[in-house]
Design a protein around this motif. Structure first.
Motif, mmCIF file in Angstrom:
data_model
loop_
_atom_site.group_PDB
_atom_site.id
_atom_site.type_symbol
_atom_site.label_atom_id
_atom_site.label_comp_id
_atom_site.label_asym_id
_atom_site.label_seq_id
_atom_site.Cartn_x
_atom_site.Cartn_y
_atom_site.Cartn_z
ATOM 1 N N CYS A 38 3.771 -2.127 -4.478
ATOM 2 C CA CYS A 38 2.454 -2.126 -3.832
ATOM 3 C C CYS A 38 1.347 -1.815 -4.823
ATOM 4 O O CYS A 38 0.234 -2.338 -4.694
ATOM 5 N N ALA A 39 1.644 -0.976 -5.830
ATOM 6 C CA ALA A 39 0.641 -0.696 -6.855
ATOM 7 C C ALA A 39 0.304 -1.974 -7.620
ATOM 8 O O ALA A 39 -0.862 -2.268 -7.885
ATOM 9 N N LEU A 40 1.336 -2.753 -7.947
ATOM 10 C CA LEU A 40 1.109 -4.026 -8.648
ATOM 11 C C LEU A 40 0.270 -4.958 -7.776
ATOM 12 O O LEU A 40 -0.661 -5.608 -8.242
ATOM 13 N N LEU A 41 0.593 -4.975 -6.493
ATOM 14 C CA LEU A 41 -0.124 -5.822 -5.540
ATOM 15 C C LEU A 41 -1.598 -5.425 -5.479
ATOM 16 O O LEU A 41 -2.495 -6.277 -5.470
ATOM 17 N N LEU A 42 -1.842 -4.109 -5.475
ATOM 18 C CA LEU A 42 -3.219 -3.606 -5.442
ATOM 19 C C LEU A 42 -3.987 -4.070 -6.675
ATOM 20 O O LEU A 42 -5.107 -4.576 -6.567
ATOM 21 N N GLY A 43 -3.364 -3.875 -7.843
ATOM 22 C CA GLY A 43 -4.032 -4.254 -9.090
ATOM 23 C C GLY A 43 -4.350 -5.741 -9.108
ATOM 24 O O GLY A 43 -5.469 -6.154 -9.407
ATOM 25 N N LEU A 44 -3.377 -6.547 -8.748
ATOM 26 C CA LEU A 44 -3.563 -8.003 -8.745
ATOM 27 C C LEU A 44 -4.670 -8.406 -7.783
ATOM 28 O O LEU A 44 -5.534 -9.220 -8.118
ATOM 29 N N SER A 45 -4.640 -7.820 -6.579
ATOM 30 C CA SER A 45 -5.630 -8.249 -5.588
ATOM 31 C C SER A 45 -7.029 -7.824 -6.014
ATOM 32 O O SER A 45 -7.988 -8.562 -5.823
ATOM 33 N N TYR B 245 -8.251 -1.170 0.204
ATOM 34 C CA TYR B 245 -8.207 -0.379 1.435
ATOM 35 C C TYR B 245 -7.975 -1.270 2.650
ATOM 36 O O TYR B 245 -7.357 -0.847 3.628
ATOM 37 N N GLY B 246 -8.444 -2.519 2.559
ATOM 38 C CA GLY B 246 -8.168 -3.478 3.617
ATOM 39 C C GLY B 246 -6.663 -3.695 3.758
ATOM 40 O O GLY B 246 -6.119 -3.667 4.870
ATOM 41 N N PHE B 247 -5.990 -3.831 2.619
ATOM 42 C CA PHE B 247 -4.533 -3.979 2.632
ATOM 43 C C PHE B 247 -3.887 -2.781 3.310
ATOM 44 O O PHE B 247 -2.950 -2.914 4.094
ATOM 45 N N LEU B 248 -4.396 -1.588 2.992
ATOM 46 C CA LEU B 248 -3.825 -0.367 3.561
ATOM 47 C C LEU B 248 -3.934 -0.402 5.079
ATOM 48 O O LEU B 248 -2.963 -0.141 5.797
ATOM 49 N N ILE B 249 -5.108 -0.791 5.581
ATOM 50 C CA ILE B 249 -5.313 -0.791 7.027
ATOM 51 C C ILE B 249 -4.401 -1.818 7.684
ATOM 52 O O ILE B 249 -3.737 -1.541 8.676
ATOM 53 N N VAL B 250 -4.353 -3.021 7.070
ATOM 54 C CA VAL B 250 -3.500 -4.071 7.628
ATOM 55 C C VAL B 250 -2.043 -3.597 7.663
ATOM 56 O O VAL B 250 -1.335 -3.773 8.658
ATOM 57 N N THR B 251 -1.601 -2.951 6.573
ATOM 58 C CA THR B 251 -0.221 -2.467 6.531
ATOM 59 C C THR B 251 0.027 -1.464 7.641
ATOM 60 O O THR B 251 1.034 -1.514 8.342
ATOM 61 N N LEU B 252 -0.927 -0.534 7.808
ATOM 62 C CA LEU B 252 -0.712 0.519 8.801
ATOM 63 C C LEU B 252 -0.689 -0.048 10.216
ATOM 64 O O LEU B 252 0.026 0.458 11.082
ATOM 65 N N ILE B 253 -1.452 -1.125 10.432
ATOM 66 C CA ILE B 253 -1.473 -1.700 11.783
ATOM 67 C C ILE B 253 -0.198 -2.492 12.051
ATOM 68 O O ILE B 253 0.454 -2.325 13.082
ATOM 69 N N PHE B 254 0.180 -3.350 11.100
ATOM 70 C CA PHE B 254 1.299 -4.257 11.368
ATOM 71 C C PHE B 254 2.654 -3.730 10.904
ATOM 72 O O PHE B 254 3.678 -4.099 11.429
ATOM 73 N N PHE B 255 2.645 -2.876 9.871
ATOM 74 C CA PHE B 255 3.914 -2.301 9.403
ATOM 75 C C PHE B 255 3.755 -0.785 9.317
ATOM 76 O O PHE B 255 3.616 -0.241 8.223
ATOM 77 N N PRO B 256 3.736 -0.098 10.457
ATOM 78 C CA PRO B 256 3.476 1.347 10.410
ATOM 79 C C PRO B 256 4.479 2.095 9.540
ATOM 80 O O PRO B 256 4.193 3.191 9.073
#
Lengths: 372, 304
Positions: free
Chosen positions: B257-264, B282-293
């Motif tokens: 996920c760290a790599l994903l953050l850097g790339l995005s 932070y958008g990724f974080l919110i999406v993750t928390l909603i769809f993959f708690p």
């Protein structure tokens, strides 16, 4: 036995008060200075404090008025809420007749609302947002705004033949005024802004942004950043092998750029109104004092703070012994051709300083005055 | 053929991601795997960088000596941090206290307090400005790979992160220390009952995690040539986001996920303004928390 002890206690309590009374009778003139002494921007506030202390020590030693002047420093942490609290505190202290600071436009403008209501003269050494002096007749500043620096830089670049310019600035009120005034002038002179980008102050990695700038192939880059961001930007630009001339404002005029970026800072061009190696006696004296305390040459900001304090002290001299807040304000407004280290300063009717800008480029690790 | 522009942006994003991953590994070991709420990791990172800086300015030793000295210092920091901010909350060994969530989560405040004291202390001692570093120590010499430019630091940080990740996975899965760490995180009371020295396990984990944090600090400090008291804040947040996205307890998940953050973030700069790049993370974080708690890699129950 108990009686003696009670006497002793009473004596102990009374003694400091007895000493304090004659001191108060000497009628110290008090000024307030709100500035960030801790937090992320503490380095700037610490610089202002040192500059103010140099100015104050010199003034009190000169004996120009038969009383001492005292400056009360309060730490605002560059936080608007803190700034307002300090402003209330200063306003409530009836002895304080004038206020210096704050550092950022945001905090200065928040505090200005309090000073406007209470009628307290406020002189900021650095708040450069165009709206700051429009708040009320009590706000003054000792920094030229981007309304002056932007067009000056644009003309400089057009004269050098740079027509396609990429503009980047930090995402603050100040950063937006950097891009706005520059873009208006360069468009008027037939140039073109090919890219405008904002970044968050303290961004560690500029490489994505730099690559994006490079793709637009601009003739030059105009930048609105402070010295730490400047150092990072220039280092990473050199890493990526991008060789495009970079122009900037006086905010990046600080010896630390050269210390932090070394050879990568070479060639950075900027405008300033303070030249530490100027032969003027007042500049030499200030630089020598500063080097004694800090060990390195001062940048433009400490010089502005030094002048701001001196302008305020000059207003105290003019009004003494009737130094009220209103009298100080009128004396500040009447400031004309004040011979400061950042050049001669006159406050216009809009309480904006009129100053002379100079062109400087980093050549051989030194900020060198240049003609073009 | 891909535009070299995008290749360069990918490389930059990847190198950002590896930097976040370096921070996320130690962070996840303490916070996620051991399941101890620790908000002082960012300051361990900062203090590690400052220790390296002092060593460099005082003795100018070779790069590897600096790195290993900082790692050792980091382990000591972890020990001290645990002693000051965490151990006092374990002084009651009765069952109610051991099971109490409040006792467990009160370290949120104590570690935050330590972090504030340390940061302000550094500001008083060194000032909040960036420290000047000798240029010879910076790990930012450019390396040309065809149309793409990377720097020496990218290679070094990648290698260190890979060694950390591999080493930790081995430690956690194949050794008795790893087993006891997993046992303590799964059920501290149970671990105590079967004879595991929980105190020692926790201290060991802190020493390990902080060692990695301090090492990350000096490496990133030398990478950007920027060492200052507030330097740990942003990487701390990014590591936290990576850990939560990765499912809290999975170190490989946090790294991915760290790599994903850097790339995005790197790619976001191309399409939107740079000052909105953080929003993508932070958008990724919110999406993750909603769809993959449970996080992207947190489906399993066991904490590794």
């Amino acid at each position: 036995m108990t009686l003696t002890r009670r006497h002793l206690v009473a004596l102990a309590l009374a003694a400091p008060a007895a000493f304090a009374l004659p001191a108060a009778a000497a009628e110290t003139v008090k000024l307030g200075y709100q500035l960030p002494l801790t937090g992320n921007t503490a380095q700037y506030g610490q610089d202002f404090k040192t500059a103010a202390e140099i100015a104050l020590a010199r003034f009190n030693a000169s004996g120009r008025i038969p009383a001492k002047v005292e400056i009360v420093f309060e730490d605002s942490r560059s936080d608007a809420k803190e700034g307002v609290t300090i402003a209330r505190k200063f306003v409530d202290d009836e002895k304080i007749v004038g206020v210096l600071g704050d550092f950022t436009s945001g905090v200065s403008m928040a505090a200005a609302q309090v000073y406007k209501e209470a009628g307290m003269p406020q002189l900021s050494q650095t708040a450069s947002h165009p709206d700051y002096t429009k708040i009320s007749e009590w706000q003054f500043r000792n920094i030229t705004t981007q309304a002056g620096e932007g067009p000056y830089n644009a003309d400089w670049m057009v004269a050098k033949g740079y027509k396609k310019v990429a503009v980047i600035a930090e995402q603050t009120d100040w950063g937006q005024s950097v891009t706005k005034y520059f873009a208006d002038e360069i468009a008027a002179k037939g140039g073109k802004v090919v890219l405008t980008e904002y970044f968050n102050r303290g961004l560690p990695d500029f490489r994505s942004l730099l690559t994006k700038i490079q793709r637009e192939k601009p003739d030059a880059i105009y930048t609105g950043f402070f010295y730490e961001d400047a150092a990072n930007f220039l280092k990473q630009m050199k890493q990526l092998g991008i060789a495009i001339p970079v122009y900037s404002t006086s905010a990046a005029h600080n010896q630390k750029v050269i210390e932090l970026a070394g050879a990568d800072a070479e060639g950075l061009s900027l405008t300033t109104n303070f030249l530490p190696n100027s032969p003027k006696p007042e500049v030499k004296e200030f630089v020598a004092e500063w080097v004694k305390v800090r060990g390195a040459e001062p940048g433009q900001f400490p010089a502005q703070a030094f002048d701001a304090v001196n302008i305020m002290l000059e207003a105290v001299v003019k009004t003494y012994p009737k130094s009220t807040r209103a009298a100080i304000r009128d004396a500040l407004a009447a400031t004309k051709d004040f011979p400061g280290v950042t050049g001669s300063t006159t406050f216009g009717a809009d309480r904006e300083p009129v100053k002379q800008l100079s062109k400087v480029r980093i050549v051989g690790g030194v900020f060198t005055p240049v003609a073009d | 053929m891909i535009d070299p522009y995008y290749l360069q942006q990918l490389a930059i994003g990847l190198s950002q991601g590896v930097i976040y991953a370096l921070m996320a590994i130690g962070f996840t070991l303490i916070f996620g795997v051991l399941n101890v709420v620790n908000f002082a990791h960012g300051e361990v990172y900062t203090v590690g960088a400052f220790a390296g800086l002092l060593l460099i300015t005082a003795f100018a030793p070779p790069f590897l000596v600096v790195l290993f000295a900082v790692l050792a210092f980091g382990a000591a920091l972890g020990f001290g941090l645990e002693r000051i901010a965490f151990k006092p909350f374990r002084r009651f060994s009765d069952e109610a206290s051991l099971k109490s969530r409040a006792m467990r989560e009160s370290t949120l405040m104590s570690s935050l307090a330590v972090s504030i004291v340390v940061r302000e202390g550094l500001e008083i001692g060194f000032g909040s400005q960036m420290q000047t570093l000798p240029f010879d120590y910076l790990i930012n010499k450019p390396i040309e790979l065809g149309p793409v430019t990377i720097v020496t630091g990218d290679v070094i940080i990648f290698a260190v992160a890979a060694v950390m990740l591999g080493g930790l996975q081995y430690l956690l899965k194949r050794t008795r220390i790893g087993l006891s760490i997993r046992a303590v995180s799964a059920n501290p009371l149970g671990a105590k009952y079967v004879g595991i020295d929980t105190d020692r396990t926790i201290i060991t984990t802190f020493a390990l995690g902080s060692m990695m944090g301090a090492g990350a600090g000096i490496l990133v400090g030398l990478y950007y040539g920027a060492i200052f008291p507030a330097m740990g804040f942003v990487p701390g947040i990014k590591a936290f986001v990576a850990m939560v996205m990765g499912g809290l307890s999975s170190i490989p998940g946090a790294v991915v996920c760290a790599l994903l953050l850097g790339l995005s973030e790197g790619l976001a700069t191309t399409f939107i303004s740079s000052n909105w790049a953080d929003m993508v993370a932070y958008g990724f974080l919110i999406v993750t928390l909603i769809f993959f708690p449970q996080g992207l890699f947190g489906a399993g129950r066991e904490r590794v």
